[in-house]
Design a protein around this motif. Structure first.
Motif, PDB file in Angstrom:
ATOM      1  N   GLU A   2      47.261  31.287  35.588  1.00  0.00           N
ATOM      2  CA  GLU A   2      46.035  31.123  36.382  1.00  0.00           C
ATOM      3  C   GLU A   2      45.490  32.483  36.801  1.00  0.00           C
ATOM      4  N   LYS A   3      46.387  33.391  37.160  1.00  0.00           N
ATOM      5  CA  LYS A   3      45.970  34.736  37.558  1.00  0.00           C
ATOM      6  C   LYS A   3      45.314  35.469  36.393  1.00  0.00           C
ATOM      7  N   GLU A   4      45.886  35.346  35.189  1.00  0.00           N
ATOM      8  CA  GLU A   4      45.313  36.004  34.013  1.00  0.00           C
ATOM      9  C   GLU A   4      43.965  35.402  33.639  1.00  0.00           C
ATOM     10  N   THR A   5      43.832  34.078  33.806  1.00  0.00           N
ATOM     11  CA  THR A   5      42.561  33.413  33.510  1.00  0.00           C
ATOM     12  C   THR A   5      41.437  33.990  34.367  1.00  0.00           C
ATOM     13  N   THR A   6      41.697  34.111  35.652  1.00  0.00           N
ATOM     14  CA  THR A   6      40.697  34.689  36.556  1.00  0.00           C
ATOM     15  C   THR A   6      40.444  36.159  36.222  1.00  0.00           C
ATOM     16  N   ALA A   7      41.512  36.896  35.954  1.00  0.00           N
ATOM     17  CA  ALA A   7      41.380  38.327  35.664  1.00  0.00           C
ATOM     18  C   ALA A   7      40.522  38.570  34.431  1.00  0.00           C
ATOM     19  N   LEU A   8      40.670  37.710  33.418  1.00  0.00           N
ATOM     20  CA  LEU A   8      39.871  37.873  32.199  1.00  0.00           C
ATOM     21  C   LEU A   8      38.386  37.730  32.508  1.00  0.00           C
ATOM     22  N   ILE A   9      38.019  36.707  33.273  1.00  0.00           N
ATOM     23  CA  ILE A   9      36.614  36.484  33.610  1.00  0.00           C
ATOM     24  C   ILE A   9      36.066  37.653  34.431  1.00  0.00           C
ATOM     25  N   LEU A  10      36.873  38.132  35.351  1.00  0.00           N
ATOM     26  CA  LEU A  10      36.396  39.203  36.233  1.00  0.00           C
ATOM     27  C   LEU A  10      36.235  40.544  35.521  1.00  0.00           C
ATOM     28  N   GLN A  11      36.793  40.672  34.318  1.00  0.00           N
ATOM     29  CA  GLN A  11      36.528  41.874  33.527  1.00  0.00           C
ATOM     30  C   GLN A  11      35.036  41.984  33.211  1.00  0.00           C
ATOM     31  N   HIS A  12      34.381  40.836  33.038  1.00  0.00           N
ATOM     32  CA  HIS A  12      32.938  40.831  32.792  1.00  0.00           C
ATOM     33  C   HIS A  12      32.183  41.305  34.035  1.00  0.00           C
ATOM     34  N   THR A  13      32.638  40.856  35.198  1.00  0.00           N
ATOM     35  CA  THR A  13      32.008  41.310  36.440  1.00  0.00           C
ATOM     36  C   THR A  13      32.162  42.815  36.605  1.00  0.00           C
TER      37      THR A  13
END
Length: 538
Positions: A225-236
């Motif tokens: 779950e942490k990696e899932t969020t981290a991947l999306i936030l790379q775009h931010t």
């Protein structure tokens, strides 16, 4: 510098794609130890999980140490040879020789193959090729460096081609590392234990017996779950475009970290939604839900491949009880469970269930798509003057449709055990394709299927405006209605609370062929703790 993007096709390229570092996703210490210890092992995971990218990362890491000559080769193209080893083994050898040439710049291997492929029997050709490669010095000035072979898509092979491959690897095993690869990694969707090859005369050879030198099977995990969020936030971080925090719990439940799904949903949110290409626009929850629905409707290649597996008997024996609300233990075969889990369709803990929320949507939709398209769709008859779904009118219509057509429609389903539930879902989905949503909840031991219908009351605002939410609880009538009803009412209202719905319907399907239709079709209203539920018989 060009903007990076979410990858949905092919291996990860760090300079182009948002990604979770592959070394972080694997137990590198374990992999390196297996290779150092001269072990042959299996690396498997469902499709579109990152297997190829991981193998390439392993190859690069090994070559950087200078301790090994590691080469990756994808042999999926040999699937066309089927069980014809006379065609398949030379094709495998050609691919491996070309890969050695590409990654190590050693053209002598390709030359050896062309000089010898016509005179060495195919049952020994692969062994001889790998022996020649492993025996050669790395360069003119260096001594011998052990070789490591990473073979991708091995389980695409069948029959004698696969048997010959596994047996030749086994035959050369005792010559490692001086005259055979120190380590071989076989990669595919399935574990080698699930390779089944039928011989003339009906003899079945399993991968476990043909490749009994396997030291271990490693299964690649989804994102956390942490990696899932981290991947999306790379775009931010890269663009400044923000995501509403409420998206992340939904993303996790929808995907459970399945890498392709995570990337595909992110791509839908920030690119396929053209208005979101303006990076000053924040992505809110409603845009996320719209992206989710577009992805499901697209029947993308990855999702289509999964749905295609539903036709296999081994898959149906596992998935059908989940759709049909079968009570207790359906006596699954362990080999079936292992196979379907390897495909990524289910998880087995804490009990057997579909692995994520999107797959729970995709799989039944695929089973009912032809039925759904065959149903008539006349919007006016099921809407009230204020644009609400007239649920009593709609369910009365379904009762009559079910009475007249259920036998002929259900016979068309491969999953007849779940026929009534699937037919109602097709009926509702056809209606909601006019602008609403249908969410499904089901699982072994639940003894019910929960459906949530969402319908926008303001056509201009759509799901951004006021939404009608209706819960439908589907159950198979087992024995006496009055015995089953109290608990069912509690379950229905509990789900209505969770879903935020103010309208609840409980539907019992009577599958007793000895009961007349006049007795099966009925409607009544029941109350529990002051709340009303419409109860229907079909």
């Amino acid at each position: 510098m060009k903007e990076r993007f979410f990858n949905t096709a092919g291996p990860v390229k760090a300079t182009k794609h948002y990604h979770i570092p592959l070394i972080d996703r694997m137990d590198w210490d374990e992999i390196k130890r297996l290779i150092d210890d001269e072990r042959y092992f299996i690396f498997h995971a469902p499709r579109q999980t990152g297997k190829t990218s991981t193998l390439l990362a392993i190859m690069a890491a090994l070559n950087q140490t200078g301790e090994y000559r590691a080469v990756y080769a994808n042999i999926e193209a040999v699937q066309a040879a089927r069980g014809n080893a006379e065609r398949g083994i030379p094709a495998i050898c050609s691919i491996i020789a070309d890969s050695i040439n590409f990654y190590t710049k050693d053209s002598k291997i390709t030359q050896w193959f062309y000089d010898n492929s016509g005179r060495i029997p195919v049952d020994d050709l692969l062994k001889q090729l790998l022996s020649f490669w492993s025996s050669r010095p790395a360069t003119k000035r260096s001594g011998q460096i052990p070789t490591v072979l990473l073979l991708d898509e091995v389980d695409a092979l069948v029959g004698d081609t696969l048997i010959s491959l596994l047996r030749q690897l086994r035959a050369g095993y005792t010559q490692r590392p001086e005259a055979f690869p120190q380590s071989v990694i076989l990669c595919g969707v399935r574990d080698v234990r699930d390779y089944r090859m039928e011989q003339p005369g009906g003899e079945i050879i399993t991968g476990g017996s043909a490749f009994n030198i396997k030291a271990k099977s490693l299964r690649m995990a989804n994102f956390t779950e942490k990696e899932t969020t981290a991947l999306i936030l790379q775009h931010t971080e890269a663009t400044g475009q923000s995501f509403e925090s409420s998206i992340f719990p939904e993303l996790w439940e929808d995907t459970k970290g399945q890498p392709w799904l995570v990337n595909a949903l992110a791509h839908e949110m920030v690119w396929e939604d053209k208005t979101a290409r303006d990076r000053t626009l924040s992505i809110d929850l409603e845009r996320y839900f719209a992206a989710r629905e577009r992805l499901i409707q697209s029947r993308a290649t990855h999702l289509d491949q999964l749905a295609d597996k539903l036709r296999e008997d081994r898959v149906r024996r596992v998935i059908a009880p989940l759709f049909a609300n079968i009570d207790g233990d359906p006596a699954f075969r362990d080999s079936d469970l292992g196979y379907v889990e390897d495909l990524g369709l289910i998880n087995r803990r804490p009990q057997v269930h579909i692995s994520n929320r999107i797959y729970r949507e995709i799989l039944p939709r695929e089973l009912i798509i032809s039925t759904q398209e065959g149903l008539s769709h006349q919007q006016a008859w099921y809407l009230t003057e204020d644009h609400r779904l007239d649920m009593p009118k709609l369910l009365i219509a379904f009762q009559q449709f079910f009475r007249e057509n259920s036998q002929s429609w259900i016979e068309r389903f491969d999953y007849k055990e779940a026929g009534p539930q699937l037919l109602l879902q097709a009926f509702l989905q056809r209606i909601l394709n006019g602008g609403g949503r249908l969410h499904r909840e089901y699982g072994l031991g639940r003894k019910r299927t929960d459906l949530l219908m969402e319908w926008p009351l303001d056509q201009e605002k759509g799901m951004y405006g006021e939404v009608q939410r209706v819960v439908l609880e589907l159950k198979i009538l087992r024995g006496n209605l009055e015995t089953q009803l109290p608990k069912a009412l509690v379950q229905t209202l509990e789900y209505a609370d969770i879903a935020g719905a103010n309208e609840a319907h409980l539907i019992f399907f009577n599958r007793d062929n000895d009961v007349k239709w006049e007795d099966k079709i009925w409607h009544r209203q029941d109350h529990h703790e002051g709340r009303m539920v419409n109860v229907w018989g079909c």
